[in-house]
Design a protein around this motif. Structure first.
Motif, mmCIF file in Angstrom:
data_model
loop_
_atom_site.group_PDB
_atom_site.id
_atom_site.type_symbol
_atom_site.label_atom_id
_atom_site.label_comp_id
_atom_site.label_asym_id
_atom_site.label_seq_id
_atom_site.Cartn_x
_atom_site.Cartn_y
_atom_site.Cartn_z
ATOM 1 N N ALA A 110 -28.349 57.347 10.111
ATOM 2 C CA ALA A 110 -29.068 58.449 10.757
ATOM 3 C C ALA A 110 -28.247 59.160 11.816
ATOM 4 C CB ALA A 110 -30.370 57.915 11.363
ATOM 5 N N GLU A 111 -27.464 58.408 12.607
ATOM 6 C CA GLU A 111 -26.751 59.056 13.709
ATOM 7 C C GLU A 111 -25.718 60.072 13.237
ATOM 8 O OE1 GLU A 111 -26.928 55.798 13.122
ATOM 9 O OE2 GLU A 111 -25.035 54.748 13.478
ATOM 10 N N TYR A 112 -25.277 59.978 11.987
ATOM 11 C CA TYR A 112 -24.267 60.900 11.473
ATOM 12 C C TYR A 112 -24.871 62.194 10.929
ATOM 13 C CZ TYR A 112 -21.382 56.734 11.737
ATOM 14 O OH TYR A 112 -20.717 55.615 12.184
ATOM 15 N N PHE A 113 -26.201 62.250 10.808
ATOM 16 C CA PHE A 113 -26.818 63.418 10.189
ATOM 17 C C PHE A 113 -27.935 64.024 11.039
ATOM 18 C CE2 PHE A 113 -25.055 60.891 6.719
ATOM 19 C CZ PHE A 113 -24.394 61.848 5.977
ATOM 20 N N GLU A 114 -28.955 63.238 11.367
ATOM 21 C CA GLU A 114 -30.130 63.805 12.031
ATOM 22 C C GLU A 114 -30.455 63.152 13.357
ATOM 23 O OE1 GLU A 114 -33.234 63.417 9.145
ATOM 24 O OE2 GLU A 114 -32.619 65.213 8.032
ATOM 25 N N GLY A 115 -29.779 62.083 13.709
ATOM 26 C CA GLY A 115 -30.117 61.361 14.920
ATOM 27 C C GLY A 115 -31.283 60.424 14.675
ATOM 28 N N ALA A 116 -31.586 59.605 15.669
ATOM 29 C CA ALA A 116 -32.667 58.636 15.516
ATOM 30 C C ALA A 116 -33.210 58.238 16.877
ATOM 31 C CB ALA A 116 -32.164 57.394 14.780
ATOM 32 N N GLU A 117 -34.510 57.947 16.928
ATOM 33 C CA GLU A 117 -35.179 57.435 18.118
ATOM 34 C C GLU A 117 -34.942 58.320 19.337
ATOM 35 O OE1 GLU A 117 -33.862 53.449 18.630
ATOM 36 O OE2 GLU A 117 -34.721 52.731 16.742
ATOM 37 N N GLY A 118 -35.129 59.614 19.142
ATOM 38 C CA GLY A 118 -35.010 60.542 20.253
ATOM 39 C C GLY A 118 -33.596 60.856 20.682
ATOM 40 N N ARG A 119 -32.600 60.321 19.984
ATOM 41 C CA ARG A 119 -31.206 60.591 20.328
ATOM 42 C C ARG A 119 -30.649 61.652 19.399
ATOM 43 N NH1 ARG A 119 -29.043 54.535 20.049
ATOM 44 N NH2 ARG A 119 -30.466 54.629 18.261
ATOM 45 N N PRO A 120 -29.851 62.570 19.928
ATOM 46 C CA PRO A 120 -29.295 63.632 19.083
ATOM 47 C C PRO A 120 -28.288 63.073 18.096
ATOM 48 C CG PRO A 120 -28.287 63.700 21.253
ATOM 49 C CD PRO A 120 -29.399 62.695 21.334
ATOM 50 N N PRO A 121 -28.068 63.745 16.983
ATOM 51 C CA PRO A 121 -27.071 63.259 16.008
ATOM 52 C C PRO A 121 -25.658 63.407 16.553
ATOM 53 C CG PRO A 121 -27.862 65.437 15.378
ATOM 54 C CD PRO A 121 -28.710 64.998 16.535
ATOM 55 N N TRP A 122 -24.778 62.564 16.052
ATOM 56 C CA TRP A 122 -23.362 62.728 16.354
ATOM 57 C C TRP A 122 -22.844 63.953 15.618
ATOM 58 C CZ3 TRP A 122 -21.237 57.067 15.425
ATOM 59 C CH2 TRP A 122 -21.871 56.203 16.329
ATOM 60 N N GLY A 152 0.052 69.037 27.374
ATOM 61 C CA GLY A 152 -0.990 69.062 26.354
ATOM 62 C C GLY A 152 -2.345 69.357 26.975
ATOM 63 N N ARG A 153 -3.186 70.034 26.231
ATOM 64 C CA ARG A 153 -4.527 70.378 26.704
ATOM 65 C C ARG A 153 -5.540 69.430 26.052
ATOM 66 N NH1 ARG A 153 -4.894 76.880 26.047
ATOM 67 N NH2 ARG A 153 -5.237 76.216 23.879
ATOM 68 N N ILE A 154 -6.331 68.778 26.884
ATOM 69 C CA ILE A 154 -7.302 67.795 26.413
ATOM 70 C C ILE A 154 -8.694 68.296 26.758
ATOM 71 C CG2 ILE A 154 -8.079 65.399 26.618
ATOM 72 C CD1 ILE A 154 -5.021 64.990 27.664
ATOM 73 N N TRP A 155 -9.582 68.241 25.768
ATOM 74 C CA TRP A 155 -10.924 68.796 25.909
ATOM 75 C C TRP A 155 -11.953 67.714 25.616
ATOM 76 C CZ3 TRP A 155 -10.647 73.783 27.611
ATOM 77 C CH2 TRP A 155 -9.443 74.462 27.370
ATOM 78 N N LEU A 156 -12.971 67.611 26.479
ATOM 79 C CA LEU A 156 -14.006 66.588 26.346
ATOM 80 C C LEU A 156 -15.342 67.249 26.048
ATOM 81 C CD1 LEU A 156 -13.052 64.341 29.399
ATOM 82 C CD2 LEU A 156 -12.261 64.155 27.039
ATOM 83 N N THR A 157 -15.947 66.877 24.918
ATOM 84 C CA THR A 157 -17.232 67.450 24.531
ATOM 85 C C THR A 157 -18.361 66.663 25.188
ATOM 86 O OG1 THR A 157 -17.443 66.059 22.553
ATOM 87 C CG2 THR A 157 -16.281 68.157 22.318
ATOM 88 N N PRO A 158 -19.482 67.320 25.485
ATOM 89 C CA PRO A 158 -20.619 66.623 26.114
ATOM 90 C C PRO A 158 -21.420 65.790 25.127
ATOM 91 C CG PRO A 158 -21.160 68.934 25.779
ATOM 92 C CD PRO A 158 -19.719 68.781 25.385
ATOM 93 N N TYR A 159 -21.101 65.854 23.862
ATOM 94 C CA TYR A 159 -21.826 65.120 22.830
ATOM 95 C C TYR A 159 -20.869 64.150 22.137
ATOM 96 C CZ TYR A 159 -19.815 69.287 20.621
ATOM 97 O OH TYR A 159 -18.969 70.309 20.246
ATOM 98 N N MET A 160 -21.452 63.177 21.431
ATOM 99 C CA MET A 160 -20.637 62.230 20.668
ATOM 100 C C MET A 160 -20.020 62.951 19.479
ATOM 101 S SD MET A 160 -19.168 59.512 19.843
ATOM 102 C CE MET A 160 -18.479 58.783 18.349
ATOM 103 N N LEU A 161 -18.714 63.010 19.458
ATOM 104 C CA LEU A 161 -17.969 63.716 18.420
ATOM 105 C C LEU A 161 -17.233 62.674 17.576
ATOM 106 C CD1 LEU A 161 -17.054 66.455 17.278
ATOM 107 C CD2 LEU A 161 -15.204 66.448 18.953
#
Length: 460
Positions: free
Chosen positions: A228-240, A371-380
């Motif tokens: 679920a976490e790879y597509f739609e998320g689960a238990e109120g948590r957003p998907p990766w 090098g430029r390093i970028w951090l996303t606010p979500y699980m990537l």
């Protein structure tokens, strides 16, 4: 005259140490094992100092290749034909034993979970004769159950359905029930069962590939597991967030060949022959890059290192875990120092806290080089790299030493300029949502702890 008395236990201990070191030397020579110097020193010290633990660990975890290294001096090679400057990836891949480029059509890149799930279901449901799936994890959740229900339905329709799941990944997903699937007519096999210590499979060599092939003509591939976490998320948590893709055409048959090879190995059978068909002159083409114990070379790693030295203007990479080996890190650092724009995109916080902790040593080195390093606010969870306009690679391999040197992985190299741009646009969207990484000077304790964890982690 005093005669030095050597205790009997010491003589036995010395014999065990000598025997352990002899086994290490002979096995390394016979299998032509090429080890990282740190790993080689670690194994020698472990066998010499704690042989009763070090030798069994070496026998269990010491080998990471099924194939011997190729002898490149058997016969002289004819002078190579001139190739364009952007042909280096397929030339190097072919030299490492990878299949030649193959044509495809209908490429769809899935940046969002919903479109990835829809494409996955379409490929599964489209199978009329044969359906082959390989994955690391199948979750005991809504997504995993929906995939399994479709497989069972296809098997009951008379489609030959084969499912291969990694033995350790099965445990992570919640212990997939093999009996229920087999009762529904699905052929199921575990790749490297965790508890089967005897035999050819090493307990630390895991199959991380994701392959779905329908009738040998449609392919779904990428970094997503069937949970679920790879597509739609689960238990109120957003998907990766992740990247997968599907396509059709002759290239799918190459992926099926790789699946068949893994299936045969898991069953203890002979490796089937590889099929090759040259693409037409006007067709887009890609190349399958398999990496792991079944390859004589560290194919993905070598291709990425070479790409860093070949890059002229820009390297953009996305990975959930950044714990590279010294060669890959140095290649990225040197690319940044010669004014190649190096953009690395990571999640601010991944699902592996230990990987997040140790990554800072490499991040500091890359940032210091420009090098430029970028951090996303979500699980990537995406795995992809774009080098100039010459190459886009996407698949299952992370930029860490486990993926580069231990796991069975699969990346696909795309060479069509329009499709390279499509992957670049997905990576640009993640970069636009991210914030810059700010490197700080580590404390002495943190620097020591990072080094210790990296050293221990490399051995496993």
């Amino acid at each position: 005259m005093t005669i030095l008395h050597i205790p009997g236990w010491l003589s036995v201990h010395g014999l065990v140490v000598a025997l352990g070191l002899l086994i290490y030397v002979l096995s390394s020579h016979a299998m032509q094992k090429r080890r990282d110097p740190t790993a080689a020193i670690s194994w020698v010290l472990a066998i010499a100092l704690i042989p009763y633990l070090g030798l069994p660990l070496y026998l269990l975890f010491g080998s990471r290749k099924r194939l011997q290294a190729r002898n490149l001096s058997i016969k002289p090679m004819p002078p190579p034909e001139p190739l364009p400057a952007d042909a280096w990836p397929r030339q190097l891949a072919a030299a490492m034993g990878q299949p030649p480029v193959e044509s495809y059509g209908g490429l769809r890149v899935h940046a969002e979970g919903r479109e990835a799930l829809q494409a996955l279901f379409e490929v599964i449901d489209s199978a009329q004769h044969a359906l082959s799936l390989c994955t690391f994890i199948i979750g005991r959740d809504a997504i995993g159950n929906a995939v399994l229900a479709r497989l069972a339905a296809q098997a009951q329709r008379g489609v030959k359905v084969r499912l291969m799941v990694d033995g350790f990944g099965r445990l992570l997903g919640g212990r997939l029930s093999l009996h229920e699937l087999k009762a529904a007519g699905v052929e199921v096999i575990l790749f490297g069962p965790v508890l089967r210590l005897a035999g050819r499979s090493r307990p630390n060599l895991r199959n991380h590939r994701k392959i779905v092939v329908a009738d040998g003509v449609r392919l779904w591939c990428g970094g997503r597991n069937f949970a679920a976490e790879y597509f739609e998320g689960a238990e109120g948590r957003p998907p990766w967030r992740d990247i997968s893709f599907d396509l059709h055409g002759p290239f799918a048959a190459q992926a099926l060949d790789l699946f068949n090879s893994d299936w045969a190995y898991a069953n203890g059978a002979a490796r089937p022959p590889r099929r090759m068909v040259a693409p037409g002159p006007d067709e887009p083409y890609a190349q399958l890059i398999a990496s792991g114990p079944d390859q004589a070379d560290d194919t993905v790693h070598n291709l990425l290192v070479t790409g860093c030295f070949k890059a002229r203007t820009q390297i953009v990479a996305v990975t959930p875990y950044f714990v590279p080996g010294e060669a890959l890190l140095m290649a990225l650092v040197l690319a940044a120092r010669r004014d190649v724009v190096v953009d690395l995109i990571l999640p601010a916080h991944s699902n592996h806290h230990l990987a997040d902790f140790v990554r800072h040593r490499a991040l500091r080195a890359l940032a210091a080089a420009g090098g430029r390093i970028w951090l996303t606010p979500y699980m990537l969870h995406a795995k992809a790299m774009v080098i100039d306009g010459d190459l886009a690679m996407s698949g299952s391999a992370n930029l860490d030493s486990r993926s580069m040197f231990l796991n069975y992985e699969l990346m696909v190299a795309f060479y069509a300029p329009s499709d390279i741009r499509r992957f670049a646009e997905v990576l640009d969207a993640h970069r636009a949502a991210a914030v810059p990484y700010r490197a700080g000077k580590p404390s002495l304790w943190r620097d020591f702890t990072e080094g210790l964890v990296l050293w221990l982690g490399f051995q496993l």
